[in-house]
Design an enzyme around this catalytic site. Structure first.
Site, mmCIF file in Angstrom:
data_model
loop_
_atom_site.group_PDB
_atom_site.id
_atom_site.type_symbol
_atom_site.label_atom_id
_atom_site.label_comp_id
_atom_site.label_asym_id
_atom_site.label_seq_id
_atom_site.Cartn_x
_atom_site.Cartn_y
_atom_site.Cartn_z
ATOM 1 N N ASP A 60 0.851 -1.122 0.094
ATOM 2 C CA ASP A 60 0.123 -0.101 -0.077
ATOM 3 C C ASP A 60 0.819 1.241 0.112
ATOM 4 O O ASP A 60 1.544 1.696 0.918
ATOM 5 C CB ASP A 60 -0.968 0.069 1.143
ATOM 6 C CG ASP A 60 -1.989 1.203 1.255
ATOM 7 O OD1 ASP A 60 -1.941 1.970 0.138
ATOM 8 O OD2 ASP A 60 -2.737 1.177 2.174
ATOM 9 N N TYR A 152 -9.731 14.691 -5.033
ATOM 10 C CA TYR A 152 -9.235 14.227 -5.845
ATOM 11 C C TYR A 152 -8.792 14.950 -7.202
ATOM 12 O O TYR A 152 -7.842 14.975 -7.740
ATOM 13 C CB TYR A 152 -10.134 13.144 -6.480
ATOM 14 C CG TYR A 152 -9.963 12.028 -7.801
ATOM 15 C CD1 TYR A 152 -8.776 11.134 -7.653
ATOM 16 C CD2 TYR A 152 -10.321 12.760 -9.091
ATOM 17 C CE1 TYR A 152 -8.486 10.504 -9.096
ATOM 18 C CE2 TYR A 152 -9.782 11.963 -10.180
ATOM 19 C CZ TYR A 152 -9.046 10.779 -10.152
ATOM 20 O OH TYR A 152 -8.625 10.126 -11.439
ATOM 21 N N LYS A 156 -4.920 15.585 -8.962
ATOM 22 C CA LYS A 156 -4.512 15.555 -10.017
ATOM 23 C C LYS A 156 -3.946 16.872 -10.957
ATOM 24 O O LYS A 156 -3.100 16.648 -11.895
ATOM 25 C CB LYS A 156 -5.746 14.798 -10.951
ATOM 26 C CG LYS A 156 -6.320 13.347 -10.466
ATOM 27 C CD LYS A 156 -4.947 12.418 -10.542
ATOM 28 C CE LYS A 156 -5.437 11.044 -10.346
ATOM 29 N NZ LYS A 156 -4.160 9.958 -10.087
#
Length: 257
Positions: A60, A152, A156
């Protein structure tokens, strides 16, 4: 050192696995990284059947010390990658204030910190060899604020900006960093993000193998960035230029609902 090795994160399915398939077809040996050991072993069996050496690391990357652990493993195997695919990433749909901060932190740790750290650690090794290709998987969400995917999209945006700068800095050392910006893609991303899609949204989805193909070709062409799909390119390049920011955000919010 004469063998060609590629490291692919988020390689247990979707775009990552499709990229690994393309690289194997190009005679690369592979280090596949993801959380699911069972899925990685399935991928290892499939890809090694074609003649590639395939090593798997169940990890992870959002956890503290994970990037260093991966580098330790590849160092132990004597692997210096020619290609680094930073594909691992997660998203979560819904209002920011309804999310837990653990969810927010997990997105930032994986989408931003792990990507930057792996680029730093393996980029230095590429600099020593004066050869390297990196593919940073961003998103069309990088081009505008995105309500319901606020964190998110912000991560990005970091990936896109960071990759462009790294690509410029790496030129004198034979290193390129290409930001791949797909739009909605047929993977498990939306299931994991708890985002139920309507038919109109689903109709816009690209196949992950096509996104992977375009990304790999852009990387080896050393493109600064590549938006996958014609409609996505139009939306990413044109709309932010011609539409006032407040209308762009409203439109994005409606689309995500």
């Amino acid at each position: 050192m004469t063998e060609k090795w590629a490291i692919v994160t988020g390689a247990s399915g979707g775009i990552g696995l499709d990229i690994a398939r393309i690289l194997a077809a190009r005679s690369y040996h592979l280090v596949l990284v993801a959380r699911s050991e069972d899925k990685l072993k399935d991928a290892q069996e499939e890809l090694s059947a074609g003649g590639s050496k395939v090593k798997v690391v169940a990890l992870d990357l959002a956890q503290v010390g994970a990037a260093e652990k991966l580098v330790h493993e590849t160092d132990r195997w004597g692997i210096v990658p020619e290609v680094l695919i930073n594909n691992a990433g997660i998203g979560a749909w819904g209002p920011f204030l309804d999310s837990t901060f653990d969810e927010v932190k997990g997105m930032v740790d994986l989408n931003v910190q792990a990507l930057a750290q792996l680029s730093h650690l393996y980029g230095r090794k590429m600099r020593e060899r004066r050869l390297g290709y990196m593919l940073q998987v961003a998103s069309t969400a990088a081009f505008q604020p995105l309500p319901s995917y606020a964190v998110y999209a912000a991560t990005k945006s970091f990936v896109l900006s960071f990759s462009r700068a790294l690509n410029y800095e790496g030129r004198e050392f034979g290193i390129s960093s290409t930001a791949l910006c797909p739009g909605p893609t047929s993977t498990s991303f939306f299931d994991r993000a708890h985002h139920k899609l309507n038919k109109q949204f689903q109709a816009l989805m690209m196949d992950s193998s096509e996104v992977a193909r375009q990304g790999v070709e852009a990387m080896f062409a050393r493109e600064e960035s590549h938006v996958a799909g014609f409609l996505n390119r139009v939306g990413a390049s044109l709309l932010p230029r011609v539409m006032p920011a407040k209308f762009l955000v409203r439109g994005a919010a409606l689309f995500m609902k």
